[in-house]
Design an enzyme around this catalytic site. Structure first.
Site, PDB file in Angstrom:
ATOM      1  N   CYS A  28     -28.180   4.390 -22.528  1.00 54.51           N
ATOM      2  CA  CYS A  28     -28.678   5.404 -21.225  1.00 54.51           C
ATOM      3  C   CYS A  28     -29.793   4.811 -20.378  1.00 54.51           C
ATOM      4  CB  CYS A  28     -28.736   6.516 -22.192  1.00 54.51           C
ATOM      5  SG  CYS A  28     -28.160   7.903 -20.739  1.00 54.51           S
ATOM      6  N   GLY A  32     -33.615   7.320 -21.871  1.00 51.17           N
ATOM      7  CA  GLY A  32     -35.030   8.818 -21.885  1.00 51.17           C
ATOM      8  C   GLY A  32     -35.041   8.881 -19.816  1.00 51.17           C
ATOM      9  N   GLU A  33     -36.451   8.341 -19.866  1.00 48.33           N
ATOM     10  CA  GLU A  33     -36.200   8.893 -18.151  1.00 48.33           C
ATOM     11  C   GLU A  33     -36.332   7.378 -17.497  1.00 48.33           C
ATOM     12  OE1 GLU A  33     -34.741  11.768 -16.781  1.00 48.33           O
ATOM     13  OE2 GLU A  33     -35.300  10.193 -15.325  1.00 48.33           O
ATOM     14  N   SER A  34     -35.127   6.514 -16.950  1.00 47.76           N
ATOM     15  CA  SER A  34     -36.132   5.047 -16.299  1.00 47.76           C
ATOM     16  C   SER A  34     -36.905   4.972 -15.977  1.00 47.76           C
ATOM     17  CB  SER A  34     -34.402   4.725 -15.853  1.00 47.76           C
ATOM     18  OG  SER A  34     -33.524   5.020 -15.048  1.00 47.76           O
ATOM     19  N   HIS A  50     -25.532   7.867 -26.199  1.00 49.23           N
ATOM     20  CA  HIS A  50     -26.262   7.816 -27.083  1.00 49.23           C
ATOM     21  C   HIS A  50     -25.959   7.565 -28.721  1.00 49.23           C
ATOM     22  CE1 HIS A  50     -29.664   8.535 -24.887  1.00 49.23           C
ATOM     23  NE2 HIS A  50     -28.738   9.393 -24.213  1.00 49.23           N
ATOM     24  N   ARG A  79     -26.925   6.287 -11.267  1.00 50.67           N
ATOM     25  CA  ARG A  79     -27.928   7.650 -12.553  1.00 50.67           C
ATOM     26  C   ARG A  79     -26.773   8.953 -12.500  1.00 50.67           C
ATOM     27  NH1 ARG A  79     -33.972   7.197 -11.218  1.00 50.67           N
ATOM     28  NH2 ARG A  79     -33.647   8.505 -12.537  1.00 50.67           N
ATOM     29  N   GLU A  88     -27.388   6.126 -31.139  1.00 48.93           N
ATOM     30  CA  GLU A  88     -28.191   6.286 -32.151  1.00 48.93           C
ATOM     31  C   GLU A  88     -28.229   8.451 -32.395  1.00 48.93           C
ATOM     32  OE1 GLU A  88     -29.031   6.203 -28.801  1.00 48.93           O
ATOM     33  OE2 GLU A  88     -29.983   7.465 -27.828  1.00 48.93           O
ATOM     34  N   ILE A 129     -26.166  12.296 -22.796  1.00 52.45           N
ATOM     35  CA  ILE A 129     -27.513  12.946 -22.138  1.00 52.45           C
ATOM     36  C   ILE A 129     -27.457  12.916 -20.365  1.00 52.45           C
ATOM     37  CG2 ILE A 129     -29.120  14.229 -21.934  1.00 52.45           C
ATOM     38  CD1 ILE A 129     -28.774  13.781 -25.322  1.00 52.45           C
ATOM     39  N   ARG A 130     -26.855  13.577 -19.361  1.00 55.90           N
ATOM     40  CA  ARG A 130     -27.666  13.070 -18.347  1.00 55.90           C
ATOM     41  C   ARG A 130     -26.828  12.109 -17.839  1.00 55.90           C
ATOM     42  NH1 ARG A 130     -33.096  13.631 -16.158  1.00 55.90           N
ATOM     43  NH2 ARG A 130     -31.512  14.037 -14.063  1.00 55.90           N
TER      44      ARG A 130
HETATM   45  N1  GLN Z   1     -30.811  10.266 -16.512  1.00 59.74           N
HETATM   46  C1  GLN Z   1     -31.197   9.616 -16.990  1.00 59.74           C
HETATM   47  C2  GLN Z   1     -31.788   8.498 -15.722  1.00 59.74           C
HETATM   48  O1  GLN Z   1     -31.268   8.500 -14.734  1.00 59.74           O
HETATM   49  C3  GLN Z   1     -31.030   8.388 -17.964  1.00 59.74           C
HETATM   50  C4  GLN Z   1     -30.615   9.695 -19.190  1.00 59.74           C
HETATM   51  C5  GLN Z   1     -30.737   8.975 -20.483  1.00 59.74           C
HETATM   52  O2  GLN Z   1     -30.926   8.350 -20.678  1.00 59.74           O
HETATM   53  N2  GLN Z   1     -29.883  10.183 -21.228  1.00 59.74           N
HETATM   54  O3  GLN Z   1     -32.521   7.531 -15.560  1.00 59.74           O
END
Ligand code: GLN
Length: 188
Positions: free
Chosen positions: A86, A53-55, A167, A104, A169, A133-134
């Site tokens: 991630c 997600g977004e840390s 990922h 990151r 999952e 993903i990113r």
């Molecule tokens: N870009 C997100 C971060 O820096 C990590 C991306 C992800 O969990 N898919 O937190």
């Protein structure tokens, strides 16, 4: 009965729930999923999942509930098995729960998100569909690699802590979730 705690504050949580239920079927284990939202939810968890997600958002969301500080405490004290994907891997590295450092959003704009066949080493070497993903990137020199994109390390296993920059999952391959359940079962 194994209790798998999934950090629910932000990110790809429901996909992990589904994967854990499928993994439980595969190894015929009795598993209960505990949705972790606040510190008091953490007691008695046998294995943790820290989703992507977004840390940064995760840390902000946890401030009022202290969820993460309780999770880190329990991992440090009990070596509870963990699967961090991630953003989850980013948190583990920032907390020094793995010694491998991470950067990151390190794939750059054009390759922000992609799929690629990777190599993994859990119970022998094989391929795995890597969904990035990113994604963050591990810095060179991990002593505990267990997944590779070409030559680059994209997964590490340090003690009972597995950190992946991709990922699992989001695939129909449940071997990482099976690994987590097996690790937790060995400790029962
Ligand atoms: N870009 C997100 C971060 O820096 C990590 C991306 C992800 O969990 N898919 O937190």
């Amino acid at each position: 009965m194994l209790t798998v705690g999934i950090a629910m504050l932000q990110g790809a949580r429901h996909e992990h729930m589904y994967s854990i239920m499928r993994a439980a079927e595969i190894i015929d284990a009795e598993v209960e999923i505990r949705e972790l939202r606040k510190a008091s939810d953490v007691e008695g968890v046998d294995a943790f999942i820290l989703p992507g997600g977004e840390s940064t958002a995760m840390k902000i969301a946890s401030r009022s509930e202290n969820l993460y500080s309780k999770i880190w405490e329990q991992i440090r004290e009990n070596q509870t098995p963990v699967l961090g994907t991630c953003a989850g891997a980013i948190l583990l590295s920032q907390q020094k729960l793995i010694e491998t450092s991470i950067v990151r959003n390190a794939f750059g704009r054009q390759k922000e998100s992609f799929q690629a066949e990777i190599k993994i080493s859990i119970e022998g070497e094989s391929n795995f569909p890597g969904v990035f993903i990113r994604a963050p990137r591990f810095m060179e020199g991990s002593r505990y690699p267990m997944a590779w994109l070409n030559e680059e390390v994209v997964g590490v296993l340090e003690g009972n802590t597995m950190a992946l920059t991709f990922h699992p999952e989001l695939t129909e391959d449940f071997r990482f979730h099976v690994w987590l359940l097996e690790r937790a079962k060995q400790r029962e």
